[in-house]
Enzyme design. Structure first.
Site, PDB file in Angstrom:
ATOM      1  N   SER A  44      72.867  69.966  69.311  1.00 32.68           N
ATOM      2  CA  SER A  44      73.424  70.436  70.581  1.00 32.68           C
ATOM      3  C   SER A  44      74.029  71.830  70.437  1.00 32.68           C
ATOM      4  O   SER A  44      74.238  72.523  71.422  1.00 32.68           O
ATOM      5  CB  SER A  44      74.473  69.450  71.110  1.00 32.68           C
ATOM      6  OG  SER A  44      75.565  69.378  70.210  1.00 32.68           O
ATOM      7  N   HIS A  45      74.356  72.244  69.209  1.00 34.88           N
ATOM      8  CA  HIS A  45      74.894  73.588  68.989  1.00 34.88           C
ATOM      9  C   HIS A  45      73.972  74.436  68.124  1.00 34.88           C
ATOM     10  O   HIS A  45      74.375  75.469  67.615  1.00 34.88           O
ATOM     11  CB  HIS A  45      76.278  73.519  68.358  1.00 34.88           C
ATOM     12  CG  HIS A  45      77.309  73.004  69.302  1.00 34.88           C
ATOM     13  ND1 HIS A  45      77.573  71.673  69.443  1.00 34.88           N
ATOM     14  CD2 HIS A  45      78.103  73.643  70.191  1.00 34.88           C
ATOM     15  CE1 HIS A  45      78.509  71.501  70.355  1.00 34.88           C
ATOM     16  NE2 HIS A  45      78.846  72.675  70.824  1.00 34.88           N
ATOM     17  N   ASP A 185      75.793  67.917  74.809  1.00 34.11           N
ATOM     18  CA  ASP A 185      75.185  66.586  74.792  1.00 34.11           C
ATOM     19  C   ASP A 185      74.729  66.177  76.191  1.00 34.11           C
ATOM     20  O   ASP A 185      73.703  65.502  76.343  1.00 34.11           O
ATOM     21  CB  ASP A 185      76.195  65.552  74.252  1.00 34.11           C
ATOM     22  CG  ASP A 185      76.457  65.758  72.760  1.00 34.11           C
ATOM     23  OD1 ASP A 185      75.522  66.150  72.041  1.00 34.11           O
ATOM     24  OD2 ASP A 185      77.597  65.527  72.325  1.00 34.11           O
ATOM     25  N   ARG A 307      76.921  65.461  58.786  1.00 32.29           N
ATOM     26  CA  ARG A 307      76.540  66.881  58.710  1.00 32.29           C
ATOM     27  C   ARG A 307      76.288  67.320  57.272  1.00 32.29           C
ATOM     28  O   ARG A 307      75.338  68.025  56.981  1.00 32.29           O
ATOM     29  CB  ARG A 307      77.642  67.765  59.296  1.00 32.29           C
ATOM     30  CG  ARG A 307      77.651  67.822  60.794  1.00 32.29           C
ATOM     31  CD  ARG A 307      78.394  69.047  61.289  1.00 32.29           C
ATOM     32  NE  ARG A 307      79.770  69.098  60.847  1.00 32.29           N
ATOM     33  CZ  ARG A 307      80.782  68.510  61.469  1.00 32.29           C
ATOM     34  NH1 ARG A 307      80.570  67.831  62.576  1.00 32.29           N
ATOM     35  NH2 ARG A 307      82.003  68.610  61.005  1.00 32.29           N
TER      36      ARG A 307
END
Lengths: 335, 335
Positions: A44-45, A185, A307
């Site tokens: 999303s980023h 999102d 992540r």
């Protein structure tokens, strides 16, 4: 799906930023940031944001060649005028001085104003924890979150990020929006036709909805945790806007710049040198003990674990990029 | 129901603290704090807590005569060893120095350890905002909140408090536990037979329950807002324990002191001088503009409004105290 070398992906993104009006310095910083989010599995980023960056640069709303001005405001206080540019170059300019001040005095507040933040927030705090400091960052954004009892949005999605060193060079880090869902999102859910969870948003009439497009079409998001999440949203407005001299989320007005997508607000960063606290040099070991206690109680995944795993895999195998996304990116080189 | 003069209520509570082993200095600070919570209508942290204070003093778990030791740890960092006493006297000892440092450098971190906090947190931040500073306070407590995916509690109710100056000498302040409910509220619900809201707690078997007594009898609380509230709980553990040198919530062990009720942990306070930020002397006016925007959007009540209203009423009419409570308090003079 191809797997791109991270540096090659950064180089491609930097070329896109430069082709669309950014200076080489700004392009490199934003490209690393955006490619890093994709590498870390935070789609999303990641690359998903590139058309928004380009569209905003074209709109004239943000200055892709801005030169941030760092202002010394005390032994433990730095201001930065991002000069209507992106936040990340402003942060890059101030970071070494902020680290020096935090180490010299025990703490440093960094107040960035007139800055556009369109990225994830964890990349802004991770390097400080890697340097042995505790970092807290707050950014306001644009009015999309409805306060309790209000009829329309006032707060931004206002992310809060926290990072602290752990043992063995690892760090503890989280980054979360005050809305139940991040705006990115909701955009992805709308694009892919997914239904939103309960309590995530309202439509243009202020009625609860699980339709992502209805939230985007004049609707709004709700804070996580009701009035407690809303209180945190308010704190972030005060810290990121009132303290810095930037805009509140509800003051962002890009109506004269069609295509603009990046909020021009402010960002506050608090750095603390944990070696001066009561655990002294044992701070990182103490953080590790908390992780051990959480694991022993049954919490298997720590914030950031997903992540870090995606990052390790991408370093080994490259960053997965679909042929469709690659074509979209290449189109941005000549947009 | 009688209405007591605030100073008379403070004097009664101070006599109770002294009769149960506190020094005169500690007694006065705790009495003002506890009477102040009652005055502000925050019953869960008011007179209701007095038997717990007395029981803890009798148990030998806390030192009611402790002398806090302030340690200068940098131009913007203060440590305090509360010496196994209550937090409030430690905070009173360090506050003038902390204000001086924050004004001199722009920021000050205060790390208090070996401290017992059994009160509301807003009284700890309000005076700093009244002095023109922004204040953030975090305290860990005792393991009563279950992390996401865990089988048993690790986090405390870990309150976070924030205060900032507004125009006209007013302040913006909030104080909220990371649990959906404060522990004091669960105790009151159990005593009065109230049912808890959904998502507030689990029983001893880890199953969701709305029975307050089941939460107290080996059950546990849940964080507000799921994993996002839990991340804030984790940040507070790190800031209030790892940074300060105090206990984590899950390390509090009063098993050798039957009757003990006060967590012995740590507290972190961050002070920031907003005059050094981008709004300069206009900071309070900017905060006021946010309040105006929230009101215009339909949010009628700001955090703290209910307390300020109760305080104003009590200053005028006295603090309402039931005959039953007064009898209970008087019994504590000779316990």
């Amino acid at each position: 799906m191809t797997h791109m070398d991270f540096d090659a992906l950064v180089a491609l993104l930097a070329r896109i930023f430069i082709a669309n009006g950014a200076s080489a310095g700004v392009a490199d910083i934003l490209a690393r940031n955006c490619a890093g989010a994709e590498r870390d599995g935070a789609m999303s980023h990641g690359l998903f944001r590139m058309p928004g960056y380009v569209s905003t640069l074209h709109s004239g709303w943000v200055d892709g060649r801005a030169e941030p001005v760092v202002e010394d405001a005390g032994a433990s206080f730095l201001r930065v005028d991002a000069a209507n540019g992106f936040t990340q170059p402003a942060l890059a300019a101030v970071a070494p001085i902020a680290i020096e001040k935090a180490r010299a005095t025990g703490a440093c507040v960094v107040a960035i104003r007139r800055s556009h933040h369109f990225a994830a927030l964890w990349p802004d705090v991770e390097p400080f924890a890697e340097a042995g400091l505790v970092a807290i960052a707050m950014v306001d954004s644009m009015a999309v979150v409805v306060p309790p009892g209000a009829r329309r949005p006032v707060y931004g999605t206002n992310p809060l990020a926290f990072a602290a060193p752990r043992e063995g060079g690892r760090i503890m880090v989280f980054d979360q929006a005050v809305s139940l869902l991040a705006h990115g999102d909701v955009q992805i859910a709308a694009r892919e036709g997914h239904v939103l969870p309960e309590g995530a948003g309202v439509d243009a009439a202020g009625q609860p909805t699980r339709d992502a497009q209805a939230v985007l079409d004049g609707g709004a998001l709700l804070p996580f945790g009701g009035h407690k999440g809303a209180a945190i949203a308010m704190m972030i407005e005060i810290m990121a806007a009132a303290l810095t001299g930037g805009n509140y989320s509800h003051e962002v007005d890009w109506s004269a710049h069609p295509g603009a997508q990046t909020p021009c607000t402010g960002q506050c960063l608090i750095l603390i040198d944990p070696a001066r606290g009561g655990s002294g040099a044992g701070f990182a070991a103490r953080v590790e003990q908390l992780v051990d206690a959480l694991r022993a109680a049954g919490q298997e995944r720590m914030p950031g674990d997903r992540r870090f795993a995606a990052r390790a895999k991408a370093v080994r195998d490259g960053v997965p990029v679909s042929a469709e996304m690659l074509a979209r990116l290449e189109a941005l080189l000549t947009s």
